[in-house]
Scaffold this motif. Sequence first.
Motif, PDB file in Angstrom:
ATOM      1  N   HIS A 198       0.818  -1.213   0.000  1.00  0.00           N
ATOM      2  CA  HIS A 198       0.000   0.000   0.000  1.00  0.00           C
ATOM      3  C   HIS A 198       0.855   1.268   0.000  1.00  0.00           C
ATOM      4  O   HIS A 198       2.029   1.240   0.347  1.00  0.00           O
ATOM      5  N   TRP A 199       0.205   2.371  -0.366  1.00  0.00           N
ATOM      6  CA  TRP A 199       0.833   3.653  -0.141  1.00  0.00           C
ATOM      7  C   TRP A 199       0.680   4.024   1.331  1.00  0.00           C
ATOM      8  O   TRP A 199      -0.187   3.524   2.036  1.00  0.00           O
ATOM      9  N   THR A 200       1.536   4.898   1.820  1.00  0.00           N
ATOM     10  CA  THR A 200       1.452   5.366   3.194  1.00  0.00           C
ATOM     11  C   THR A 200       0.340   6.408   3.317  1.00  0.00           C
ATOM     12  O   THR A 200      -0.237   6.845   2.315  1.00  0.00           O
ATOM     13  N   THR A 201       0.068   6.822   4.544  1.00  0.00           N
ATOM     14  CA  THR A 201      -0.936   7.874   4.742  1.00  0.00           C
ATOM     15  C   THR A 201      -0.480   9.175   4.097  1.00  0.00           C
ATOM     16  O   THR A 201      -1.296   9.946   3.577  1.00  0.00           O
ATOM     17  N   ASP A 202       0.830   9.412   4.098  1.00  0.00           N
ATOM     18  CA  ASP A 202       1.353  10.592   3.400  1.00  0.00           C
ATOM     19  C   ASP A 202       1.060  10.500   1.901  1.00  0.00           C
ATOM     20  O   ASP A 202       0.686  11.497   1.269  1.00  0.00           O
ATOM     21  N   GLY A 203       1.244   9.310   1.335  1.00  0.00           N
ATOM     22  CA  GLY A 203       0.937   9.117  -0.075  1.00  0.00           C
ATOM     23  C   GLY A 203      -0.546   9.279  -0.355  1.00  0.00           C
ATOM     24  O   GLY A 203      -0.946   9.903  -1.358  1.00  0.00           O
ATOM     25  N   ALA A 204      -1.393   8.736   0.532  1.00  0.00           N
ATOM     26  CA  ALA A 204      -2.837   8.847   0.358  1.00  0.00           C
ATOM     27  C   ALA A 204      -3.290  10.303   0.435  1.00  0.00           C
ATOM     28  O   ALA A 204      -4.159  10.740  -0.334  1.00  0.00           O
ATOM     29  N   TYR A 205      -2.694  11.072   1.345  1.00  0.00           N
ATOM     30  CA  TYR A 205      -3.097  12.475   1.487  1.00  0.00           C
ATOM     31  C   TYR A 205      -2.662  13.293   0.263  1.00  0.00           C
ATOM     32  O   TYR A 205      -3.397  14.172  -0.201  1.00  0.00           O
ATOM     33  N   LEU A 206      -1.502  12.989  -0.276  1.00  0.00           N
ATOM     34  CA  LEU A 206      -1.040  13.669  -1.477  1.00  0.00           C
ATOM     35  C   LEU A 206      -1.977  13.362  -2.646  1.00  0.00           C
ATOM     36  O   LEU A 206      -2.328  14.258  -3.428  1.00  0.00           O
ATOM     37  N   ALA A 207      -2.405  12.108  -2.758  1.00  0.00           N
ATOM     38  CA  ALA A 207      -3.354  11.731  -3.809  1.00  0.00           C
ATOM     39  C   ALA A 207      -4.705  12.403  -3.592  1.00  0.00           C
ATOM     40  O   ALA A 207      -5.364  12.841  -4.552  1.00  0.00           O
TER      41      ALA A 207
END
Length: 412
Positions: A198-207
């Motif tokens: 999975h992507w991290t929460t940082d990645g999810a927030y950027l998306a």
Amino acid sequence: MNKRTLKIMGFAFPVILILVLIVNIILPDKAFSEEENRVLQEQPSFGISAFLSGRFEQKTEAYAEDQFLFRNAFIKIKTAADTAFGVTRSNGVYRGRNGYLLEDVTVPDREALVKTLATLADFRASNPDTNMTFMLAPNAANILEDKLPLFARTADQNFYMDALFGKLKLSGYDTVDVRDVFREKSEDVQLYYRTDHHWTTDGAYLAYQEYIRSAGIEDSTVYEPLVVKNDFRGTLASKSGFTNGKNDALTIYLPTAESSFEPSVIFYPDTTEKTTMFYRLDNLETKDAYTVFGGSNHPIYTIKTPLRDNEQCLLLIKDSYANSMIPFLAQDYYQIVVIDPRYFYDNVSTIIDTYGVTDVLFLYNANTFFADNSLEMVLRADMEQPVQPEVFRGPLGVIMKRLKEVKEEAGI
């Protein structure tokens, strides 16, 4: 080695194989692998059409691989031996640099992809008044290509993603492509877990920020990160058997006290549970700690943020990448209906009508989308076998039936 020993070994080997076969038959099938975070192939049922098309043979082979006794132990033993000989790939996972384990890129089946694209086009045409957006997240082996081991070569995921986005745009979808911003930020932000797919929460927030920018949504909520686990080891570590991947931190985002944050109510029809908690902190001690984001899989559930001053309703059709992004989306819609096509068997168009859906977001990671045909099956069944108003199925059907009864009693 004397003849007596050879005879004993010659007798013992087939006996062990027969015992393993018997135990495999007696033991109940496992439906889900926590180690690999995927649905396992259970014993397929025989059918003439499935046999003639070759699907029965394929499922039987997958069944034998997925349900084999001590499968996870054998994977670990094999990986340990491979590592000793310098092997850098195991069970579709690369042992990369800087402690990263990277899942190989999935090559889509052309025939299956053509069917899925045709079905998505039909679905878009059937709902012309609904805004529809498709976000396809790249996988770590794409964005973090420099972390792959020396001489490792994966399929060109960008080629498949470009082709998909082009087809979707022709069918009338808005698309969100996060690849450029991910590459730009990848040196400064950890966008993917080292031991999980999975992507991290940082990645999810950027998306998420890319999505609301594309959708023209303004969100003033300010979040601060909170690390809730420092020793997370995800599915890629279990799936591959590699032990070198560095432990990850699991982070959740909490709104600051000054933010214009509104509480949400989450309802799961299959369990009749109602909660205001997006994060399941009890799951941090389970094998798959990623389920801190929303808990176990559900075919459908709803999220209401009633104090939001809008009437927008989002239908989110997703895989598990969306789980860490959902808490952000909840602040932008009065209601969100979440569907996981792997477990959902009701009628999508009926949901759009019943809930007054104004926006649809498809959110998948590329590997899952190109490997799984559950989305095509759900949408195709939806158009080929429309549900009549008096027919109700599944947990959602109970709610819809009661809604119909209330309207009739009120003379609406």
